[in-house]
Design an enzyme around this catalytic site. Structure first.
Site, PDB file in Angstrom:
ATOM      1  N   LYS A  87       0.844  -1.218   0.000  1.00 53.82           N
ATOM      2  CA  LYS A  87       0.000   0.000   0.000  1.00 53.82           C
ATOM      3  C   LYS A  87       0.873   1.260   0.000  1.00 53.82           C
ATOM      4  O   LYS A  87       0.715   2.150   0.827  1.00 53.82           O
ATOM      5  CB  LYS A  87      -0.980  -0.019   1.172  1.00 53.82           C
TER       6      LYS A  87
HETATM    7  O1  LIG Z   1      -9.409  -3.432   1.439  1.00 48.29           O
HETATM    8  C1  LIG Z   1      -8.527  -4.173   1.857  1.00 48.29           C
HETATM    9  C2  LIG Z   1      -7.236  -4.135   1.377  1.00 48.29           C
HETATM   10  C3  LIG Z   1      -6.334  -5.031   1.852  1.00 48.29           C
HETATM   11  N1  LIG Z   1      -6.668  -5.952   2.778  1.00 48.29           N
HETATM   12  C4  LIG Z   1      -5.633  -6.921   3.212  1.00 48.29           C
HETATM   13  O2  LIG Z   1      -6.052  -8.236   2.820  1.00 48.29           O
HETATM   14  C5  LIG Z   1      -5.769  -9.170   3.854  1.00 48.29           C
HETATM   15  C6  LIG Z   1      -7.063  -9.743   4.411  1.00 48.29           C
HETATM   16  O3  LIG Z   1      -6.794 -10.642   5.450  1.00 48.29           O
HETATM   17  P1  LIG Z   1      -7.918 -11.619   6.109  1.00 48.29           P
HETATM   18  O4  LIG Z   1      -7.196 -12.255   7.237  1.00 48.29           O
HETATM   19  O5  LIG Z   1      -8.328 -12.602   5.053  1.00 48.29           O
HETATM   20  O6  LIG Z   1      -9.037 -10.754   6.552  1.00 48.29           O
HETATM   21  C7  LIG Z   1      -4.934  -8.403   4.872  1.00 48.29           C
HETATM   22  O7  LIG Z   1      -3.570  -8.518   4.485  1.00 48.29           O
HETATM   23  C8  LIG Z   1      -5.374  -6.969   4.700  1.00 48.29           C
HETATM   24  O8  LIG Z   1      -4.377  -6.043   5.064  1.00 48.29           O
HETATM   25  C9  LIG Z   1      -7.941  -5.994   3.261  1.00 48.29           C
HETATM   26  O9  LIG Z   1      -8.303  -6.819   4.115  1.00 48.29           O
HETATM   27  N2  LIG Z   1      -8.841  -5.091   2.770  1.00 48.29           N
END
Ligand SMILES: O=c1ccn([C@@H]2O[C@H](COP(=O)(O)O)[C@@H](O)[C@H]2O)c(=O)[nH]1
Length: 273
Positions: free
Chosen positions: A93
């Protein structure tokens, strides 16, 4: 990896699963505590277990940089271990004024700089075109631009009406960014928790891949995302991190991760048919 190769992987594996490597040192199974690089050992086992079901891996850079130099080393080893037929995403990001963005791009895309050679990086669009273009200067590399994120705070700015109150900010981001790069170099992040907006996003970006985090731990629906987001080329990478990585906290963590990844892939196969 280019657009055609990614699309071919999706067809071949009948999967658009991206495994998120949000490897939290505090959550590793106790039996890994005494190995020299617990984060890498964990990732290696997760990658071995999930590779038959996944087309992409997304290390979230925060989990590595928070560990200092040994975190960067674990990240490097993890990236090198990911099978070459899988797409790689640095979920960093990033985005800054042009010369600084240029150095971020070098760090993640030029192996002769920091040793990292990711296929793609997540970028925040807030600083505009000159903060994004340096990432696009690397042929064959992708920018994955934050458009409509999965978190509750996405409403604070991304859902605000702009352009004489004719549309929401995330819609402007999606339209404007397509003047910077083609769908062969540009994806958008759209949260699975925002599935009701995916049909609209497909109108605005019919050919771009969408990286969709938010199934599993955040409760988004794979069915809803797939119904409106899939294209003839696939067009989706749906990420799951915690629900796969920590499916079990015991010695069987890799088997449990494989079972979780397989269940997601099997559901995806039904939507691809
Ligand atoms: O909008 C967003 C952008 C990035 N993320 C990232 O994706 C994963 C989600 O992890 P889970 O454990 O499956 O919830 C995480 O790395 C976030 O930083 C997001 O969730 N939403």
């Amino acid at each position: 990896m280019n657009y055609q190769a990614l699309s071919a992987q999706i067809r071949q594996k009948k999967s658009y699963l991206c495994v998120g490597l949000d490897t939290d040192i505090q959550k590793l199974p106790p039996h890994l505590a005494n190995v020299p690089d617990p984060v890498f050992e964990f990732n290696k086992a997760i990658i071995d277990a999930t590779a038959p079901y996944a087309v992409a891996y997304k290390p979230n850079i925060a989990f590595y940089e928070a560990q200092g130099p040994r975190g960067w080393e674990s990240l490097q080893k993890t990236l090198d271990y990911i099978p070459k037929d899988c797409f790689t995403i640095a979920d960093a990001k990033r985005g800054d004024i042009g010369n600084t963005s240029g150095l971020y791009a070098r760090a993640f895309f030029d192996p002769s700089a920091a040793g990292l050679n990711f296929d793609s990086i997540t970028v925040a669009p807030y600083m505009g075109h000159d903060s994004v273009m340096p990432f696009l200067a690397y042929p064959g590399k992708w920018v994955i631009l934050l458009a409509l994120t999965s978190n509750p705070g996405s409403a604070d700015f991304q859902r605000q009406l702009v352009d004489n109150e004719t549309q929401e900010l995330f819609e402007t981001v999606i339209q404007k960014a397509q003047t910077w790069a083609t769908h062969e170099q540009l994806m958008f992040v759209v949260g699975a928790t925002q599935a009701d907006q995916i049909a609209r996003i497909r109108e605005l970006a019919p050919d771009n891949f969408l990286l969709v985090p938010g199934v599993g731990a955040q409760g988004g629906s794979l069915a809803d995302v797939s119904k409106n987001g899939l294209t003839k080329d696939g067009g989706l990478l749906v990420n799951a991190s915690r629900s796969i990585l920590y499916a079990s906290s015991g010695i069987d963590f890799a088997e449990a991760a494989a079972a979780e990844a397989k269940a997601i892939q099997q559901e995806m196969a039904t939507y691809l048919n």
